[in-house]
Design a protein around this motif. Structure first.
Motif, short mmCIF file in Angstrom:
data_model
loop_
_atom_site.label_atom_id
_atom_site.label_comp_id
_atom_site.label_asym_id
_atom_site.label_seq_id
_atom_site.Cartn_x
_atom_site.Cartn_y
_atom_site.Cartn_z
N PHE A 39 21.81 -10.88 -17.00
CA PHE A 39 20.76 -10.26 -17.70
C PHE A 39 20.18 -9.67 -17.13
O PHE A 39 19.12 -8.35 -17.36
N LYS A 40 20.04 -9.93 -15.53
CA LYS A 40 19.27 -8.72 -14.08
C LYS A 40 19.70 -8.01 -14.27
O LYS A 40 19.16 -6.65 -14.01
N LEU A 41 20.98 -7.74 -14.09
CA LEU A 41 21.72 -6.54 -14.32
C LEU A 41 21.66 -5.23 -15.54
O LEU A 41 21.20 -4.25 -15.16
N GLN A 42 21.14 -5.90 -16.96
CA GLN A 42 21.21 -5.51 -17.83
C GLN A 42 19.64 -5.12 -17.94
O GLN A 42 19.68 -3.75 -18.35
N MET A 43 18.38 -5.99 -17.16
CA MET A 43 17.66 -5.45 -17.32
C MET A 43 16.72 -4.97 -16.06
O MET A 43 16.25 -3.64 -16.32
N PHE A 44 17.47 -5.18 -15.41
CA PHE A 44 16.71 -3.61 -14.60
C PHE A 44 17.27 -2.40 -13.30
O PHE A 44 17.12 -1.89 -13.13
N PHE A 51 17.73 3.26 -21.26
CA PHE A 51 16.81 3.55 -22.77
C PHE A 51 16.15 4.03 -23.07
O PHE A 51 14.98 3.87 -21.73
N ASN A 52 15.02 4.69 -23.81
CA ASN A 52 13.75 4.32 -23.50
C ASN A 52 12.36 3.81 -22.96
O ASN A 52 13.14 2.57 -23.17
N ASP A 53 11.04 3.72 -22.72
CA ASP A 53 11.02 2.64 -22.96
C ASP A 53 10.22 1.19 -23.94
O ASP A 53 10.23 0.61 -23.44
N LEU A 54 10.01 2.07 -24.37
CA LEU A 54 9.92 1.07 -25.71
C LEU A 54 10.85 0.77 -26.53
O LEU A 54 11.58 -0.79 -26.57
N LEU A 55 12.36 0.87 -26.40
CA LEU A 55 13.71 0.56 -26.34
C LEU A 55 14.04 -0.15 -25.36
O LEU A 55 15.17 -2.29 -25.34
N CYS A 56 13.54 -0.28 -24.28
CA CYS A 56 13.71 -1.43 -22.79
C CYS A 56 12.67 -2.68 -23.26
O CYS A 56 13.07 -3.52 -22.80
N LYS A 57 11.78 -2.37 -23.59
CA LYS A 57 10.69 -3.80 -24.16
C LYS A 57 11.11 -4.42 -25.20
O LYS A 57 11.05 -5.46 -25.20
N VAL A 58 11.85 -3.66 -26.68
CA VAL A 58 12.64 -5.03 -27.11
C VAL A 58 13.77 -5.52 -26.96
O VAL A 58 14.38 -6.18 -27.40
N LEU A 59 14.43 -4.30 -25.82
CA LEU A 59 15.70 -4.63 -25.28
C LEU A 59 15.24 -6.14 -24.40
O LEU A 59 15.99 -6.97 -24.41
#
Length: 291
Positions: A39-44, A51-59
């Motif tokens: 989770f930490k590897l994927q999110m950070f 991905f862009n900011d919007l897709l990052c928030k969705v993910l």
């Protein structure tokens, strides 16, 4: 997978206490640490790069939802008692018309409901016992089968999405996929990277991700058949209790069926207490409701 299961089963029968003391904490810790790590590897690391900011928030929302269901269903498996002793006192012995369907357990020295059998690790008989799971540190049976199914589902989904985003990450960084960087690194020890770009550490993490996806995916494949035919892990070829997918699903998922994927906290009462099992060769009868 089958060899590994048989080896664990053999060792567990020989040394049940030692197996529980070692395998349970190690296996549960593996899930907790692995979930937090990926989770930490994927999110950070991976998601912000790919991905862009919007897709990052969705993910972030999707990732949090998956982690919540992994850990929530794992905890629910452990907390719910699915042993015969979890039954109300008046249901621990059969009525006169049911007695011929119950069987005698030599270890517990009493009659047990159909489809229940003894677990040497839990030291009791389990209602509709599927198998003993070290990753939830308990037996999977009538009362917690729903949670185990979604536990394996979300583990497979989470690690599968992690593999997908990692591949995108590798491609976007311009790395050429090299399936054998270990060979290159052994014979070129002075280089920290392969000639194709990505580091040996990244390669190992990717391989670990694949392993973390394959193992729950195999168990999920078994569980899909178990739910579809209303059977159990050690009697997977038996179709005695197959009453059609809708009924079969309710026997495991409860009254709300597959909607239980939303959350482990979603209430979905089971149609009976796990002592009465209708077969496909017997006329339907009214089951005993769970109180």
């Amino acid at each position: 997978m089958c060899i590994l299961t048989d080896l664990c089963h053999h060792y567990a029968n020989l040394y049940p206490k030692k197996f529980v003391d070692i395998a349970h904490p190690l296996s549960v810790l593996t899930v907790l640490v692995g979930t937090a790590f990926f989770f930490k590897l994927q999110m950070f690391v991976i998601t912000p790069f790919v991905f862009n900011d919007l897709l990052c928030k969705v993910l972030w929302i999707v990732g949090a939802f998956i982690v919540y269901n992994i850990l929530g269903n794992q905890l629910a498996c452990y907390c719910l008692d699915t042993s015969v002793d979890s039954l109300p006192q008046d249901r621990r012995t059969p009525s006169a018309e049911e007695e011929h369907l119950w069987h005698y357990c030599e270890i517990c020295q009493r009659l047990m409901p159909p489809r229940s059998w003894h677990c040497n690790l839990c030291k009791c008989c389990i209602l509709k016992r599927d198998h003993h799971c070290v990753f939830t540190a308990t037996c999977i049976g009538h009362n917690n089968h729903r949670y185990f199914f979604w536990f394996t589902f979300y583990l497979t989904l989470g690690t599968g999405l992690s593999i997908l985003t990692t591949i995108i990450y590798i491609v976007k960084k311009g790395y050429l996929f090299d399936p054998f960087p270990l060979y290159r690194i052994i014979f070129n020890v002075e280089h920290s990277k392969t000639s194709d770009g990505y580091s040996f550490c990244e390669y190992l993490i990717f391989l670990l991700n694949i392993c973390a996806c394959v193992l729950p995916a195999i168990m999920l494949a078994f569980q899909k058949r178990i739910v579809y035919f209303n059977t159990t892990y050690y009697k997977m070829c038996t179709r005695t209790y197959d009453l059609g997918f809708t009924k079969n699903c309710k026997f495991i998922m409860g009254e709300r069926g597959l909607w239980t994927f939303i959350s482990p906290t979603l209430k979905s009462p089971l149609p009976h207490d796990g002592t009465h099992w209708e077969t496909n060769s017997s006329p339907p009868s009214v089951p005993v409701n769970v109180k």
